[in-house]
Structure formats: C-alpha cells, structure tokens
Scaffold this active site. Structure first.
Site, PDB file in Angstrom:
ATOM      1  N   HIS A  22     -50.123  31.026  78.858  1.00 16.56           N
ATOM      2  CA  HIS A  22     -49.233  30.372  77.903  1.00 16.56           C
ATOM      3  C   HIS A  22     -48.924  31.315  76.737  1.00 16.56           C
ATOM      4  O   HIS A  22     -47.795  31.348  76.258  1.00 16.56           O
ATOM      5  CB  HIS A  22     -49.872  29.081  77.380  1.00 16.56           C
ATOM      6  CG  HIS A  22     -50.054  28.058  78.453  1.00 16.56           C
ATOM      7  ND1 HIS A  22     -49.340  26.890  78.480  1.00 16.56           N
ATOM      8  CD2 HIS A  22     -50.864  28.031  79.537  1.00 16.56           C
ATOM      9  CE1 HIS A  22     -49.703  26.180  79.537  1.00 16.56           C
ATOM     10  NE2 HIS A  22     -50.630  26.866  80.190  1.00 16.56           N
ATOM     11  N   ASP A 132     -45.812  24.276  73.021  1.00 15.20           N
ATOM     12  CA  ASP A 132     -46.231  24.196  74.414  1.00 15.20           C
ATOM     13  C   ASP A 132     -46.166  22.749  74.883  1.00 15.20           C
ATOM     14  O   ASP A 132     -46.339  21.821  74.089  1.00 15.20           O
ATOM     15  CB  ASP A 132     -47.662  24.724  74.537  1.00 15.20           C
ATOM     16  CG  ASP A 132     -48.013  25.089  75.950  1.00 15.20           C
ATOM     17  OD1 ASP A 132     -48.333  24.168  76.726  1.00 15.20           O
ATOM     18  OD2 ASP A 132     -47.976  26.279  76.286  1.00 15.20           O
TER      19      ASP A 132
END
Length: 189
Positions: A22, A132
């Site tokens: 990520h 995210d």
C-alpha cells in the site's frame, strides 16, 4: 503561469494503510501527481513506515521538495501488537486484524495535520485527502474540514472488481426453517 502558481499552492494529503503493498503505490501516485500538476503532497503514516518511505524517497528524489512525509504516532502495545510492529510484513497473520483496528487511533493526529495545513493555507483545507480503502474514517475527517476524500485501492483491477462485486451481491443466508417452506414462483402466476 498563474495557473501553475495556483496549483503549487494546492495541497493533497495521502493516508496509506500500513503495508508495503500500500505504501509504495501511494508514493508512486504522489510522484505522478506532483510531477504532472505541481501540487504539494503530504503522505502521513506511522514512524517505521515513514522511515521506509523516506529511504525510498532518498533513493529516487523528486526534482523539487513537493512531497512531504508526516509522522502519525502509533503505540503498538496499546493494540496488542509487538513493539515496532507497524506494518503487515512484521506481523504474524493472526495479529493483522489488530493492526487494522489500531489504524483508528491515527485519526486524532491525522485530524491535527489537516487542521495545521488548513491554518497554513489561510483557512483553505487541502484540495483533497486520498486515503487507503482500509482507512474509512478519513471520510469523516475530510467532511469535517469541507474537503473531499478519494479512496485509493492498491489492489489489482480484477481483485478489486471481485471484492466490490462480492460486497454488492452478498448471498443471503437462508434459515433452515425457510428451507422447509414451500416456495412460490411468482413468474408462474
């Protein structure tokens, strides 16, 4: 020229989840946005993840200092995590859920970051927050400052489409008593 000057004063804040898969895509997106539009980008993450990102940035510096890193404190022991376990790569699988839950403790310092950026920009909040998919609480932060939150998913297109489809079309669980009842096919009536 005035448009480019105005863009340079726009600020985007990014909030990746604490995992290598990520962090790196968020950094790549930050580099693309900065190169293409000249916006100032701040990536906010925990101390050890910040250290990792700083090492990557040092190896591949951007032409200007338009990408900033901001440390969000995380006390892992408060969440049943081992010391210095701020990333999925440093955790056994059974503790990853604890890391997900610990991310909510990042909201107060993240909110303070947005407040400081807003104050530095004469009351103008960041252009947007890019968070995210696992940082859902960022929606409330963005809304409270009058800006937008854009969710960024770092998974591949097929996996993301399957995930979204699954959540949109969850099968309904039938009770065993429902199985004993005769069903009526409305199409035949």
């Amino acid at each position: 020229m005035a448009d480019r000057e105005e863009q340079n004063h726009q600020h985007i804040v990014m909030l990746p989840f604490m995992a290598q898969g990520h962090l790196i895509p968020f950094l790549a997106l930050a580099n693309q946005i900065h190169r293409r539009f000249g916006f100032t980008i701040t990536i906010a993450t925990t101390p050890l993840n910040l250290h990792h990102l700083a090492a990557v940035v040092a190896k591949n510096p951007t032409p200007s200092s338009g990408i900033h890193l901001f440390e969000l404190p995380l006390n892992t022991s408060d969440h049943g995590l081992p010391p210095n376990a701020e990333n999925t790569e440093s955790l056994p699988l059974n503790l990853v859920v604890n890391l997900f839950h610990s991310s909510t403790s990042l909201e107060p310092p993240f909110r303070a970051l947005i407040q400081n950026i807003t104050a530095d920009q004469n009351g103008r909040p960041p252009l947007c927050i890019i968070s995210d998919v696992f940082m859902g609480w960022a929606n409330a932060v963005a809304e409270s400052f009058g800006t937008v939150n854009v969710t960024f998913t770092t998974g591949g297109a097929y996996g993301t489409a399957a995930y979204v489809s699954l959540w949109q079309h969850l099968p309904h669980r039938r009770r065993t008593t429902d199985l004993c009842k005769p069903s009526i096919n409305n199409n035949l009536l």
